[in-house]
Design an enzyme around this catalytic site. Structure first.
Site, PDB file in Angstrom:
ATOM      1  N   HIS A  22      33.925  -5.062  20.151  1.00  0.00           N
ATOM      2  CA  HIS A  22      35.085  -4.641  20.415  1.00  0.00           C
ATOM      3  C   HIS A  22      36.072  -5.788  20.980  1.00  0.00           C
ATOM      4  CE1 HIS A  22      33.642  -0.604  19.590  1.00  0.00           C
ATOM      5  NE2 HIS A  22      35.018  -0.191  19.361  1.00  0.00           N
ATOM      6  N   TRP A  77      32.829   1.727  10.920  1.00  0.00           N
ATOM      7  CA  TRP A  77      31.915   2.802  11.296  1.00  0.00           C
ATOM      8  C   TRP A  77      30.560   2.218  10.785  1.00  0.00           C
ATOM      9  CZ3 TRP A  77      34.268   7.816   8.798  1.00  0.00           C
ATOM     10  CH2 TRP A  77      35.339   8.170   9.778  1.00  0.00           C
TER      11      TRP A  77
END
Length: 104
Positions: A22, A77
């Site tokens: 992230h 994803w």
């Protein structure tokens, strides 16, 4: 503006990898989120349960969890599927949380 909160589930032992990925979020994913009205987006980690708690502000009617039909989100994803609990389509298992209190 609306606020949305949800929880997801991190697999044990992957907190550093989750944070690393992230920290280097793909620019095109970040742009898609912003262009879709998602801003002020935070994800918190409960280390006792490995639950991830996400909260975001949204201009419009779509939050990040509504962008799954886009190619970049599907790629994200798939990239994250090895470290999170996922559904058969690789989307993270995500449980919406209703807001019960907000103080301005």
């Amino acid at each position: 503006m609306t606020r949305a909160a949800f929880k997801m589930f991190l697999k044990p032992g992957f907190e550093a990898e989750y944070e690393k990925r992230h920290a280097a979020i793909w620019p095109e994913l970040k742009k898609l989120l912003k262009d879709s009205g998602v801003y002020d987006y935070s994800i918190f980690w409960d280390k006792e349960t490995n639950i991830l708690f996400a909260v975001q502000k949204v201009n419009g009617d779509q939050g990040s969890q509504d962008l799954g039909s886009t190619e970049i989100v599907q790629k994200w994803w798939a990239y994250m599927a090895d470290i999170m609990e996922t559904n058969p389509d690789n989307s993270p298992v995500s449980i919406p949380l209703p807001e019960l209190f907000y103080m301005e």
